[in-house]
Design a protein around this motif. Sequence first.
Motif, PDB file in Angstrom:
ATOM      1  N   PHE A 131       0.801  -1.220   0.000  1.00 30.15           N
ATOM      2  CA  PHE A 131       0.000   0.000   0.000  1.00 30.15           C
ATOM      3  C   PHE A 131       0.838   1.277   0.000  1.00 30.15           C
ATOM      4  O   PHE A 131       0.498   2.240  -0.702  1.00 30.15           O
ATOM      5  CB  PHE A 131      -0.944   0.008   1.205  1.00 30.15           C
ATOM      6  N   THR A 132       1.922   1.313   0.777  1.00 30.69           N
ATOM      7  CA  THR A 132       2.725   2.541   0.850  1.00 30.69           C
ATOM      8  C   THR A 132       3.355   2.917  -0.492  1.00 30.69           C
ATOM      9  O   THR A 132       3.261   4.076  -0.914  1.00 30.69           O
ATOM     10  CB  THR A 132       3.812   2.418   1.934  1.00 30.69           C
ATOM     11  N   PRO A 133       4.007   1.970  -1.217  1.00 28.73           N
ATOM     12  CA  PRO A 133       4.546   2.342  -2.543  1.00 28.73           C
ATOM     13  C   PRO A 133       3.459   2.818  -3.508  1.00 28.73           C
ATOM     14  O   PRO A 133       3.676   3.773  -4.264  1.00 28.73           O
ATOM     15  CB  PRO A 133       5.182   1.032  -3.033  1.00 28.73           C
ATOM     16  N   MET A 134       2.297   2.170  -3.471  1.00 31.18           N
ATOM     17  CA  MET A 134       1.200   2.584  -4.348  1.00 31.18           C
ATOM     18  C   MET A 134       0.711   3.975  -3.984  1.00 31.18           C
ATOM     19  O   MET A 134       0.467   4.816  -4.865  1.00 31.18           O
ATOM     20  CB  MET A 134       0.051   1.573  -4.244  1.00 31.18           C
ATOM     21  N   THR A 135       0.588   4.244  -2.691  1.00 31.01           N
ATOM     22  CA  THR A 135       0.110   5.541  -2.228  1.00 31.01           C
ATOM     23  C   THR A 135       1.081   6.658  -2.604  1.00 31.01           C
ATOM     24  O   THR A 135       0.677   7.729  -3.077  1.00 31.01           O
ATOM     25  CB  THR A 135      -0.088   5.528  -0.698  1.00 31.01           C
ATOM     26  N   ILE A 136       2.367   6.407  -2.420  1.00 35.47           N
ATOM     27  CA  ILE A 136       3.377   7.427  -2.733  1.00 35.47           C
ATOM     28  C   ILE A 136       3.406   7.733  -4.227  1.00 35.47           C
ATOM     29  O   ILE A 136       3.466   8.902  -4.638  1.00 35.47           O
ATOM     30  CB  ILE A 136       4.765   6.963  -2.249  1.00 35.47           C
ATOM     31  N   GLU A 137       3.336   6.711  -5.049  1.00 36.58           N
ATOM     32  CA  GLU A 137       3.370   6.914  -6.499  1.00 36.58           C
ATOM     33  C   GLU A 137       2.152   7.698  -6.965  1.00 36.58           C
ATOM     34  O   GLU A 137       2.263   8.638  -7.768  1.00 36.58           O
ATOM     35  CB  GLU A 137       3.420   5.559  -7.207  1.00 36.58           C
ATOM     36  N   LEU A 138       0.981   7.342  -6.461  1.00 36.06           N
ATOM     37  CA  LEU A 138      -0.235   8.058  -6.840  1.00 36.06           C
ATOM     38  C   LEU A 138      -0.219   9.484  -6.306  1.00 36.06           C
ATOM     39  O   LEU A 138      -0.696  10.414  -6.977  1.00 36.06           O
ATOM     40  CB  LEU A 138      -1.458   7.309  -6.322  1.00 36.06           C
ATOM     41  N   MET A 139       0.346   9.680  -5.129  1.00 33.66           N
ATOM     42  CA  MET A 139       0.448  11.018  -4.551  1.00 33.66           C
ATOM     43  C   MET A 139       1.290  11.923  -5.443  1.00 33.66           C
ATOM     44  O   MET A 139       0.937  13.080  -5.694  1.00 33.66           O
ATOM     45  CB  MET A 139       1.065  10.947  -3.157  1.00 33.66           C
ATOM     46  N   LYS A 140       2.411  11.396  -5.940  1.00 34.97           N
ATOM     47  CA  LYS A 140       3.282  12.183  -6.810  1.00 34.97           C
ATOM     48  C   LYS A 140       2.557  12.579  -8.098  1.00 34.97           C
ATOM     49  O   LYS A 140       2.689  13.717  -8.582  1.00 34.97           O
ATOM     50  CB  LYS A 140       4.545  11.395  -7.140  1.00 34.97           C
ATOM     51  N   GLN A 141       1.794  11.647  -8.665  1.00 40.01           N
ATOM     52  CA  GLN A 141       1.033  11.944  -9.881  1.00 40.01           C
ATOM     53  C   GLN A 141      -0.027  13.008  -9.617  1.00 40.01           C
ATOM     54  O   GLN A 141      -0.237  13.916 -10.425  1.00 40.01           O
ATOM     55  CB  GLN A 141       0.382  10.667 -10.406  1.00 40.01           C
ATOM     56  N   ARG A 142      -0.690  12.892  -8.483  1.00 46.58           N
ATOM     57  CA  ARG A 142      -1.739  13.859  -8.150  1.00 46.58           C
ATOM     58  C   ARG A 142      -1.143  15.227  -7.855  1.00 46.58           C
ATOM     59  O   ARG A 142      -1.723  16.259  -8.218  1.00 46.58           O
ATOM     60  CB  ARG A 142      -2.566  13.361  -6.968  1.00 46.58           C
ATOM     61  N   HIS A 143       0.000  15.270  -7.183  1.00 46.58           N
ATOM     62  CA  HIS A 143       0.668  16.549  -6.927  1.00 46.58           C
ATOM     63  C   HIS A 143       0.965  17.281  -8.238  1.00 46.58           C
ATOM     64  O   HIS A 143       0.826  18.513  -8.324  1.00 46.58           O
ATOM     65  CB  HIS A 143       1.970  16.316  -6.171  1.00 46.58           C
ATOM     66  N   LYS A 144       1.363  16.523  -9.256  1.00 47.06           N
ATOM     67  CA  LYS A 144       1.680  17.136 -10.553  1.00 47.06           C
ATOM     68  C   LYS A 144       0.437  17.784 -11.151  1.00 47.06           C
ATOM     69  O   LYS A 144       0.486  18.923 -11.651  1.00 47.06           O
ATOM     70  CB  LYS A 144       2.241  16.080 -11.503  1.00 47.06           C
ATOM     71  N   MET A 173      -8.340  10.631  -9.720  1.00 46.37           N
ATOM     72  CA  MET A 173      -7.169  10.405  -8.872  1.00 46.37           C
ATOM     73  C   MET A 173      -7.545  10.434  -7.395  1.00 46.37           C
ATOM     74  O   MET A 173      -7.058   9.620  -6.607  1.00 46.37           O
ATOM     75  CB  MET A 173      -6.099  11.464  -9.158  1.00 46.37           C
ATOM     76  N   ASN A 174      -8.412  11.378  -7.035  1.00 49.82           N
ATOM     77  CA  ASN A 174      -8.858  11.471  -5.638  1.00 49.82           C
ATOM     78  C   ASN A 174      -9.559  10.183  -5.208  1.00 49.82           C
ATOM     79  O   ASN A 174      -9.347   9.690  -4.097  1.00 49.82           O
ATOM     80  CB  ASN A 174      -9.815  12.651  -5.463  1.00 49.82           C
ATOM     81  N   LYS A 175     -10.396   9.658  -6.098  1.00 54.64           N
ATOM     82  CA  LYS A 175     -11.132   8.433  -5.780  1.00 54.64           C
ATOM     83  C   LYS A 175     -10.191   7.255  -5.597  1.00 54.64           C
ATOM     84  O   LYS A 175     -10.318   6.483  -4.632  1.00 54.64           O
ATOM     85  CB  LYS A 175     -12.140   8.140  -6.888  1.00 54.64           C
ATOM     86  N   LYS A 176      -9.226   7.114  -6.507  1.00 57.89           N
ATOM     87  CA  LYS A 176      -8.278   6.003  -6.425  1.00 57.89           C
ATOM     88  C   LYS A 176      -7.370   6.151  -5.205  1.00 57.89           C
ATOM     89  O   LYS A 176      -7.112   5.177  -4.485  1.00 57.89           O
ATOM     90  CB  LYS A 176      -7.429   5.937  -7.690  1.00 57.89           C
ATOM     91  N   PHE A 177      -6.900   7.382  -4.976  1.00 62.07           N
ATOM     92  CA  PHE A 177      -6.042   7.630  -3.816  1.00 62.07           C
ATOM     93  C   PHE A 177      -6.798   7.348  -2.523  1.00 62.07           C
ATOM     94  O   PHE A 177      -6.255   6.758  -1.586  1.00 62.07           O
ATOM     95  CB  PHE A 177      -5.554   9.084  -3.824  1.00 62.07           C
ATOM     96  N   GLY A 178      -8.047   7.774  -2.472  1.00 62.30           N
ATOM     97  CA  GLY A 178      -8.850   7.547  -1.274  1.00 62.30           C
ATOM     98  C   GLY A 178      -9.024   6.068  -0.982  1.00 62.30           C
ATOM     99  O   GLY A 178      -8.980   5.641   0.181  1.00 62.30           O
ATOM    100  N   MET A 179      -9.202   5.265  -2.034  1.00 57.92           N
ATOM    101  CA  MET A 179      -9.381   3.829  -1.854  1.00 57.92           C
ATOM    102  C   MET A 179      -8.104   3.180  -1.319  1.00 57.92           C
ATOM    103  O   MET A 179      -8.131   2.432  -0.336  1.00 57.92           O
ATOM    104  CB  MET A 179      -9.772   3.165  -3.175  1.00 57.92           C
TER     105      MET A 179
END
Length: 220
Positions: A131-144, A173-179
């Motif tokens: 979960f942590t690697p997935m969360t960090i990667e998605l966070m970086k994409q969303r930050h962009k 992205m918000n929906k996927k990140f939230g999940m």
Amino acid sequence: MGWLSRFLTAVTFLAVGVLFSPETLASKSTALSTYLKLAHLLSFSTAFGSALWVTFIGGIIMFKNLPRHQFGNLQSKMFPAYFSLVGTCGAIAVASFGYLHPWKTASTSERYQLGFLLSSFAFNLTNLFVFTPMTIELMKQRHKVERENNVGEEVGWSKNVEVAKTNPKLAAMNKKFGMIHGLSSLSNIMSFGSLAVHSWYLAVKLICESISATRSIRHG
């Protein structure tokens, strides 16, 4: 005081505690079980205290006071270290408890406790490696995407929510990140819950041993 100095200071105090403990003063050689009990107690308490602080105190304070992108970047550095620490402590707690209470001779209560410790360890490993690697990667994409829309320097979610109403990409992205973040949080809570159950077991053991020792003194 640097990290190494603080670590050596802590180890020194621990060594003094071992040297002046009743078991050490009573005999020239301390049993292996005593060191294993110490390892179990220290590893469990470190894991429990870290989980309590990160889950219910530190993370909430940072979220309420840091700009959201700064908060996210800090969390991306902190959580791998946090789950590594708690996972390592969990492994030590499982190994020491399993050695002190072999499965074949362990009581039903002790077997349950080993199960709780193993559950906590497994939940932490899942967070660390999944979960942590997935969360960090998605966070970086969303930050962009957020930076492209001048979002992320505020404290809290307000601007993100407003922009997401007219930006389908950010909304997705918000929906996927939230999940994913929700699964990570659930895993963390389950791990903490397992440790909390074990804390009750240790408290009862300490009380029982204290009562037993008091009775022995009275009848001695």
